[in-house]
Scaffold this motif. Structure first.
Motif, PDB file in Angstrom:
ATOM      1  N   VAL A 297      -1.770   5.423 -11.289  1.00  0.00           N
ATOM      2  CA  VAL A 297      -0.718   6.290 -10.766  1.00  0.00           C
ATOM      3  C   VAL A 297      -0.307   7.306 -11.810  1.00  0.00           C
ATOM      4  CG1 VAL A 297       1.632   6.338  -9.877  1.00  0.00           C
ATOM      5  CG2 VAL A 297       0.131   4.428  -9.311  1.00  0.00           C
ATOM      6  N   SER A 298       0.059   6.840 -12.992  1.00  0.00           N
ATOM      7  CA  SER A 298       0.572   7.746 -13.994  1.00  0.00           C
ATOM      8  C   SER A 298      -0.492   8.643 -14.574  1.00  0.00           C
ATOM      9  CB  SER A 298       1.234   6.945 -15.118  1.00  0.00           C
ATOM     10  OG  SER A 298       2.305   6.210 -14.622  1.00  0.00           O
TER      11      SER A 298
ATOM     12  N   ASP B 293       0.851  -1.181   0.000  1.00  0.00           N
ATOM     13  CA  ASP B 293       0.000   0.000   0.000  1.00  0.00           C
ATOM     14  C   ASP B 293       0.892   1.238   0.000  1.00  0.00           C
ATOM     15  OD1 ASP B 293      -2.395  -1.403   0.068  1.00  0.00           O
ATOM     16  OD2 ASP B 293      -2.398  -1.508   2.261  1.00  0.00           O
ATOM     17  N   VAL B 294       0.361   2.325  -0.545  1.00  0.00           N
ATOM     18  CA  VAL B 294       1.104   3.589  -0.588  1.00  0.00           C
ATOM     19  C   VAL B 294       0.316   4.637   0.184  1.00  0.00           C
ATOM     20  CG1 VAL B 294       1.974   5.451  -2.058  1.00  0.00           C
ATOM     21  CG2 VAL B 294       2.228   3.062  -2.767  1.00  0.00           C
TER      22      VAL B 294
ATOM     23  N   GLY C 291      -3.631  12.951  -3.611  1.00  0.00           N
ATOM     24  CA  GLY C 291      -3.533  11.512  -3.386  1.00  0.00           C
ATOM     25  C   GLY C 291      -4.426  10.725  -4.315  1.00  0.00           C
ATOM     26  N   GLU C 292      -5.633  11.240  -4.566  1.00  0.00           N
ATOM     27  CA  GLU C 292      -6.539  10.571  -5.506  1.00  0.00           C
ATOM     28  C   GLU C 292      -5.943  10.540  -6.900  1.00  0.00           C
ATOM     29  OE1 GLU C 292     -10.701  11.336  -5.729  1.00  0.00           O
ATOM     30  OE2 GLU C 292     -10.809  11.918  -3.616  1.00  0.00           O
ATOM     31  N   MET C 293      -5.348  11.645  -7.296  1.00  0.00           N
ATOM     32  CA  MET C 293      -4.723  11.690  -8.616  1.00  0.00           C
ATOM     33  C   MET C 293      -3.590  10.683  -8.735  1.00  0.00           C
ATOM     34  SD  MET C 293      -4.575  15.768  -9.420  1.00  0.00           S
ATOM     35  CE  MET C 293      -3.635  15.447 -10.914  1.00  0.00           C
ATOM     36  N   LEU C 294      -2.842  10.536  -7.667  1.00  0.00           N
ATOM     37  CA  LEU C 294      -1.710   9.614  -7.676  1.00  0.00           C
ATOM     38  C   LEU C 294      -2.142   8.161  -7.589  1.00  0.00           C
ATOM     39  CD1 LEU C 294       0.812  11.443  -5.324  1.00  0.00           C
ATOM     40  CD2 LEU C 294       1.238  10.775  -7.669  1.00  0.00           C
ATOM     41  N   GLY C 295      -3.359   7.931  -7.146  1.00  0.00           N
ATOM     42  CA  GLY C 295      -3.826   6.569  -6.973  1.00  0.00           C
ATOM     43  C   GLY C 295      -3.270   5.908  -5.732  1.00  0.00           C
ATOM     44  N   VAL C 296      -2.942   6.697  -4.691  1.00  0.00           N
ATOM     45  CA  VAL C 296      -2.413   6.102  -3.466  1.00  0.00           C
ATOM     46  C   VAL C 296      -3.548   5.483  -2.668  1.00  0.00           C
ATOM     47  CG1 VAL C 296      -0.551   7.798  -3.428  1.00  0.00           C
ATOM     48  CG2 VAL C 296      -2.598   8.210  -2.042  1.00  0.00           C
ATOM     49  N   ASP C 297      -3.185   4.715  -1.657  1.00  0.00           N
ATOM     50  CA  ASP C 297      -4.177   3.962  -0.898  1.00  0.00           C
ATOM     51  C   ASP C 297      -4.683   4.699   0.338  1.00  0.00           C
ATOM     52  OD1 ASP C 297      -4.028   1.204  -2.313  1.00  0.00           O
ATOM     53  OD2 ASP C 297      -1.937   1.763  -1.984  1.00  0.00           O
ATOM     54  N   ALA C 298      -3.926   5.651   0.838  1.00  0.00           N
ATOM     55  CA  ALA C 298      -4.345   6.382   2.028  1.00  0.00           C
ATOM     56  C   ALA C 298      -3.618   7.712   2.091  1.00  0.00           C
ATOM     57  CB  ALA C 298      -4.071   5.567   3.302  1.00  0.00           C
ATOM     58  N   VAL C 299      -4.205   8.641   2.845  1.00  0.00           N
ATOM     59  CA  VAL C 299      -3.631   9.982   2.997  1.00  0.00           C
ATOM     60  C   VAL C 299      -3.736  10.406   4.455  1.00  0.00           C
ATOM     61  CG1 VAL C 299      -4.016  12.432   2.501  1.00  0.00           C
ATOM     62  CG2 VAL C 299      -4.061  10.774   0.644  1.00  0.00           C
TER      63      VAL C 299
END
Length: 278
Positions: A248-249, A120-121, A136-144
Protein backbone atom coordinates in the motif's frame (compact mmCIF):
# COMPACT_ATOMS: atom_id res chain seq x y z
CA UNK A 1 -6.62 -6.09 -12.13
CA UNK A 2 -9.68 -8.20 -11.43
CA UNK A 3 -12.93 -6.36 -10.90
CA UNK A 4 -13.54 -8.49 -7.82
CA UNK A 5 -11.76 -11.08 -5.74
CA UNK A 6 -12.96 -14.11 -3.83
CA UNK A 7 -12.65 -14.05 -0.04
CA UNK A 8 -10.09 -16.48 1.32
CA UNK A 9 -12.53 -18.15 3.72
CA UNK A 10 -15.79 -19.93 2.98
CA UNK A 11 -17.84 -17.35 4.87
CA UNK A 12 -19.11 -14.14 3.37
CA UNK A 13 -16.32 -11.60 3.34
CA UNK A 14 -15.95 -7.92 4.15
CA UNK A 15 -14.79 -5.17 1.82
CA UNK A 16 -13.97 -1.49 2.18
CA UNK A 17 -15.04 0.60 -0.83
CA UNK A 18 -13.08 3.81 -1.42
CA UNK A 19 -14.06 6.63 -3.75
CA UNK A 20 -10.97 8.10 -5.45
CA UNK A 21 -11.19 11.84 -6.14
CA UNK A 22 -10.93 14.01 -3.01
CA UNK A 23 -11.20 10.87 -0.87
CA UNK A 24 -8.01 8.89 -1.52
CA UNK A 25 -6.45 11.71 -3.52
CA UNK A 26 -6.66 15.45 -3.10
CA UNK A 27 -8.04 16.40 -6.52
CA UNK A 28 -9.64 15.12 -9.72
CA UNK A 29 -7.99 12.09 -11.31
CA UNK A 30 -9.86 12.77 -14.56
CA UNK A 31 -7.74 15.89 -15.11
CA UNK A 32 -4.51 14.70 -13.53
CA UNK A 33 -2.79 13.80 -16.78
CA UNK A 34 -3.58 16.99 -18.69
CA UNK A 35 0.05 18.12 -18.81
CA UNK A 36 1.52 14.85 -20.19
CA UNK A 37 -1.35 14.65 -22.68
CA UNK A 38 -0.40 18.15 -23.82
CA UNK A 39 3.25 17.14 -24.06
CA UNK A 40 2.17 14.13 -26.12
CA UNK A 41 0.39 16.35 -28.62
CA UNK A 42 -3.11 15.18 -27.75
CA UNK A 43 -4.46 18.55 -26.62
CA UNK A 44 -3.67 22.20 -27.26
CA UNK A 45 -2.99 25.01 -24.81
CA UNK A 46 -6.60 26.12 -24.77
CA UNK A 47 -7.67 22.64 -23.64
CA UNK A 48 -4.99 22.71 -20.95
CA UNK A 49 -6.37 25.99 -19.63
CA UNK A 50 -9.92 24.63 -19.64
CA UNK A 51 -8.77 21.53 -17.76
CA UNK A 52 -6.89 23.59 -15.19
CA UNK A 53 -9.93 25.81 -14.71
CA UNK A 54 -12.20 22.77 -14.37
CA UNK A 55 -9.79 21.39 -11.77
CA UNK A 56 -9.93 24.66 -9.86
CA UNK A 57 -13.73 24.67 -9.85
CA UNK A 58 -13.79 21.04 -8.77
CA UNK A 59 -11.45 21.80 -5.89
CA UNK A 60 -13.29 24.91 -4.73
CA UNK A 61 -16.91 23.95 -5.27
CA UNK A 62 -16.90 20.20 -4.73
CA UNK A 63 -18.39 17.45 -6.84
CA UNK A 64 -22.07 18.31 -6.93
CA UNK A 65 -24.16 16.74 -9.69
CA UNK A 66 -23.92 19.73 -12.01
CA UNK A 67 -20.15 20.04 -11.60
CA UNK A 68 -19.57 16.32 -12.15
CA UNK A 69 -21.68 16.39 -15.31
CA UNK A 70 -19.70 19.34 -16.67
CA UNK A 71 -16.45 17.55 -15.86
CA UNK A 72 -17.70 14.35 -17.54
CA UNK A 73 -18.71 16.24 -20.68
CA UNK A 74 -15.37 18.05 -20.81
CA UNK A 75 -13.31 14.88 -20.41
CA UNK A 76 -15.27 12.72 -22.86
CA UNK A 77 -15.23 15.46 -25.49
CA UNK A 78 -11.51 16.05 -24.97
CA UNK A 79 -10.74 12.34 -25.37
CA UNK A 80 -12.69 11.78 -28.59
CA UNK A 81 -10.38 10.31 -31.24
CA UNK A 82 -7.43 9.65 -28.92
CA UNK A 83 -5.51 6.40 -29.59
CA UNK A 84 -6.02 4.01 -26.68
CA UNK A 85 -2.48 2.62 -26.91
CA UNK A 86 -0.95 6.08 -26.67
CA UNK A 87 -3.04 6.93 -23.58
CA UNK A 88 -2.02 3.71 -21.84
CA UNK A 89 1.64 4.42 -22.62
CA UNK A 90 1.46 8.00 -21.28
CA UNK A 91 -0.28 6.92 -18.09
CA UNK A 92 2.26 4.14 -17.56
CA UNK A 93 5.25 6.44 -18.14
CA UNK A 94 4.07 9.36 -16.01
CA UNK A 95 1.98 7.71 -13.29
CA UNK A 96 4.48 7.98 -10.46
CA UNK A 97 5.46 11.56 -11.20
CA UNK A 98 1.83 12.62 -11.51
CA UNK A 99 0.19 10.77 -8.64
CA UNK A 100 2.65 10.57 -5.78
CA UNK A 101 2.62 13.98 -4.08
CA UNK A 102 -1.02 14.48 -3.13
CA UNK A 103 -2.28 11.12 -1.88
CA UNK A 104 -3.79 11.43 1.55
CA UNK A 105 -1.57 9.69 4.10
CA UNK A 106 -4.70 8.97 6.13
CA UNK A 107 -6.16 7.08 3.16
CA UNK A 108 -3.17 4.76 2.76
CA UNK A 109 -3.10 4.19 6.51
CA UNK A 110 -6.79 3.25 6.54
CA UNK A 111 -6.37 0.99 3.51
CA UNK A 112 -3.52 -0.79 5.27
CA UNK A 113 -5.64 -1.07 8.42
CA UNK A 114 -8.52 -2.69 6.55
CA UNK A 115 -6.21 -5.14 4.82
CA UNK A 116 -4.54 -6.01 8.13
CA UNK A 117 -8.02 -6.91 9.43
CA UNK A 118 -8.53 -9.27 6.51
CA UNK A 119 -10.83 -6.96 4.54
CA UNK A 120 -10.58 -6.59 0.78
CA UNK A 121 -10.23 -3.04 -0.53
CA UNK A 122 -12.10 -1.90 -3.62
CA UNK A 123 -11.33 1.38 -5.38
CA UNK A 124 -14.45 2.65 -7.14
CA UNK A 125 -14.49 5.82 -9.22
CA UNK A 126 -16.32 7.76 -11.91
CA UNK A 127 -12.96 8.41 -13.58
CA UNK A 128 -11.76 6.23 -16.46
CA UNK A 129 -10.47 2.73 -15.94
CA UNK A 130 -7.27 3.63 -17.84
CA UNK A 131 -6.24 5.86 -14.93
CA UNK A 132 -8.02 4.22 -11.99
CA UNK A 133 -6.67 0.69 -12.57
CA UNK A 134 -2.97 1.73 -12.49
CA UNK A 135 -3.65 3.84 -9.41
CA UNK A 136 -5.31 0.83 -7.80
CA UNK A 137 -2.25 -1.28 -8.56
CA UNK A 138 -0.03 1.31 -6.94
CA UNK A 139 -2.22 1.34 -3.86
CA UNK A 140 -2.24 -2.43 -3.64
CA UNK A 141 -6.04 -2.64 -3.57
CA UNK A 142 -7.85 -5.88 -4.32
CA UNK A 143 -10.30 -4.70 -6.97
CA UNK A 144 -11.23 -1.69 -9.09
CA UNK A 145 -14.44 -0.48 -10.69
CA UNK A 146 -14.47 2.65 -12.86
CA UNK A 147 -16.06 4.25 -15.90
CA UNK A 148 -15.30 2.79 -19.33
CA UNK A 149 -15.02 4.75 -22.57
CA UNK A 150 -16.27 3.19 -25.80
CA UNK A 151 -13.49 2.32 -28.27
CA UNK A 152 -13.85 2.18 -32.07
CA UNK A 153 -10.91 1.08 -34.21
CA UNK A 154 -8.48 1.58 -31.35
CA UNK A 155 -9.65 5.13 -30.57
CA UNK A 156 -12.03 6.59 -28.02
CA UNK A 157 -15.40 7.42 -29.55
CA UNK A 158 -16.31 10.07 -26.98
CA UNK A 159 -19.13 7.90 -25.60
CA UNK A 160 -19.26 6.02 -22.31
CA UNK A 161 -19.98 2.30 -22.13
CA UNK A 162 -20.35 2.52 -18.37
CA UNK A 163 -20.50 5.60 -16.17
CA UNK A 164 -19.59 4.61 -12.61
CA UNK A 165 -21.48 7.43 -10.95
CA UNK A 166 -24.38 7.92 -8.54
CA UNK A 167 -26.73 4.96 -8.37
CA UNK A 168 -24.66 3.15 -11.01
CA UNK A 169 -21.72 3.17 -8.59
CA UNK A 170 -23.88 1.56 -5.90
CA UNK A 171 -25.06 -1.03 -8.42
CA UNK A 172 -21.44 -1.79 -9.31
CA UNK A 173 -20.76 -2.35 -5.61
CA UNK A 174 -23.66 -4.80 -5.39
CA UNK A 175 -22.32 -6.68 -8.40
CA UNK A 176 -18.83 -6.85 -6.85
CA UNK A 177 -20.39 -8.10 -3.61
CA UNK A 178 -22.31 -10.82 -5.44
CA UNK A 179 -19.19 -11.92 -7.35
CA UNK A 180 -16.88 -11.95 -4.34
CA UNK A 181 -19.32 -12.98 -1.65
CA UNK A 182 -19.22 -9.79 0.40
CA UNK A 183 -21.90 -9.06 2.98
CA UNK A 184 -22.64 -5.39 2.29
CA UNK A 185 -24.19 -5.01 5.74
CA UNK A 186 -20.71 -5.69 7.14
CA UNK A 187 -18.83 -3.63 4.54
CA UNK A 188 -17.38 -0.12 4.70
CA UNK A 189 -17.50 2.81 2.28
CA UNK A 190 -15.74 6.17 2.14
CA UNK A 191 -16.51 9.21 0.00
CA UNK A 192 -16.45 13.02 0.05
CA UNK A 193 -19.45 13.81 -2.14
CA UNK A 194 -23.22 13.94 -1.81
CA UNK A 195 -23.32 12.37 -5.29
CA UNK A 196 -22.03 9.19 -3.63
CA UNK A 197 -24.92 8.97 -1.20
CA UNK A 198 -26.16 5.74 -2.90
CA UNK A 199 -22.67 4.26 -2.49
CA UNK A 200 -22.56 5.07 1.20
CA UNK A 201 -26.13 3.93 1.84
CA UNK A 202 -25.34 0.54 0.27
CA UNK A 203 -23.10 -0.59 3.15
CA UNK A 204 -23.45 -1.05 6.87
CA UNK A 205 -20.47 1.14 7.79
CA UNK A 206 -20.36 4.34 5.71
CA UNK A 207 -18.13 7.32 6.49
CA UNK A 208 -17.81 10.81 5.01
CA UNK A 209 -14.30 12.03 4.19
CA UNK A 210 -13.79 15.81 3.93
CA UNK A 211 -17.47 15.97 2.97
CA UNK A 212 -19.09 18.65 0.87
CA UNK A 213 -21.99 20.53 2.42
CA UNK A 214 -24.65 18.13 1.23
CA UNK A 215 -22.85 15.02 2.41
CA UNK A 216 -21.97 16.59 5.75
CA UNK A 217 -25.65 17.27 6.35
CA UNK A 218 -26.61 13.72 5.36
CA UNK A 219 -23.83 12.17 7.46
CA UNK A 220 -24.85 14.19 10.50
CA UNK A 221 -28.50 13.24 10.06
CA UNK A 222 -27.61 9.54 9.74
CA UNK A 223 -24.99 9.50 12.49
CA UNK A 224 -22.19 8.49 10.11
CA UNK A 225 -18.55 9.20 11.04
CA UNK A 226 -17.04 12.32 9.47
CA UNK A 227 -13.31 12.08 8.79
CA UNK A 228 -11.00 15.03 8.15
CA UNK A 229 -7.98 14.15 6.01
CA UNK A 230 -5.38 16.80 5.23
CA UNK A 231 -2.00 15.05 4.97
CA UNK A 232 -1.04 14.45 1.37
CA UNK A 233 2.48 13.03 1.66
CA UNK A 234 4.91 11.81 -1.00
CA UNK A 235 6.18 8.25 -1.17
CA UNK A 236 9.69 9.09 -0.04
CA UNK A 237 8.32 10.50 3.23
CA UNK A 238 6.48 7.33 4.24
CA UNK A 239 7.65 4.31 6.15
CA UNK A 240 6.74 0.76 5.14
CA UNK A 241 6.97 -1.40 8.28
CA UNK A 242 5.58 -4.64 6.84
CA UNK A 243 5.34 -6.44 3.48
CA UNK A 244 1.54 -6.01 3.47
CA UNK A 245 1.76 -2.32 4.23
CA UNK A 246 4.52 -2.04 1.64
CA UNK A 247 2.04 -3.00 -1.06
CA UNK A 248 0.00 0.00 0.00
CA UNK A 249 2.55 2.55 1.08
CA UNK A 250 4.98 1.71 -1.64
CA UNK A 251 2.57 3.51 -3.77
CA UNK A 252 3.37 6.40 -1.68
CA UNK A 253 0.47 7.57 -2.70
CA UNK A 254 -1.29 5.83 -4.95
CA UNK A 255 -3.50 8.71 -5.43
CA UNK A 256 -3.52 11.31 -8.09
CA UNK A 257 -1.50 14.50 -7.93
CA UNK A 258 -3.63 16.53 -10.28
CA UNK A 259 -2.48 19.81 -11.78
CA UNK A 260 -1.95 22.60 -9.33
CA UNK A 261 -4.85 24.34 -10.98
CA UNK A 262 -4.51 27.83 -9.56
CA UNK A 263 -0.82 28.24 -10.33
CA UNK A 264 -0.85 26.49 -13.66
CA UNK A 265 -3.88 28.45 -14.83
CA UNK A 266 -2.13 31.74 -13.98
CA UNK A 267 1.12 30.56 -15.57
CA UNK A 268 -0.55 29.73 -18.86
CA UNK A 269 -2.56 32.94 -19.02
CA UNK A 270 0.65 34.95 -18.85
CA UNK A 271 2.05 33.04 -21.83
CA UNK A 272 -0.90 33.04 -24.18
CA UNK A 273 -1.84 35.92 -26.47
CA UNK A 274 -4.75 37.94 -25.14
CA UNK A 275 -7.14 36.71 -27.84
CA UNK A 276 -6.56 33.07 -26.80
CA UNK A 277 -7.31 33.57 -23.12
CA UNK A 278 -10.51 32.43 -21.46
Amino acid sequence: MDSAVKPASGRRGVAAFFDLDKTVIARSSALAFTRPFYSGGLINRRSVIKSAYAQLLFTLTGADEDQVEKLRAHVTDMCRGWPVDQINAIVDETLHDIVEPLVFAEATELIANHQARGHDVVLISASGMEMVAPIGEMLGVDAVRASKMAVVDGRYSGELEFYCYGEAKAQAMREVADEAGYDLAECYAYSDSITDLPMLAAVGHPAAVNPDRGLRKAATANGWPILAWDRPVGLSDRLTPSPRTLAVSAAAGAGVAAIGAVFYYGWLRKRLPAHNRL
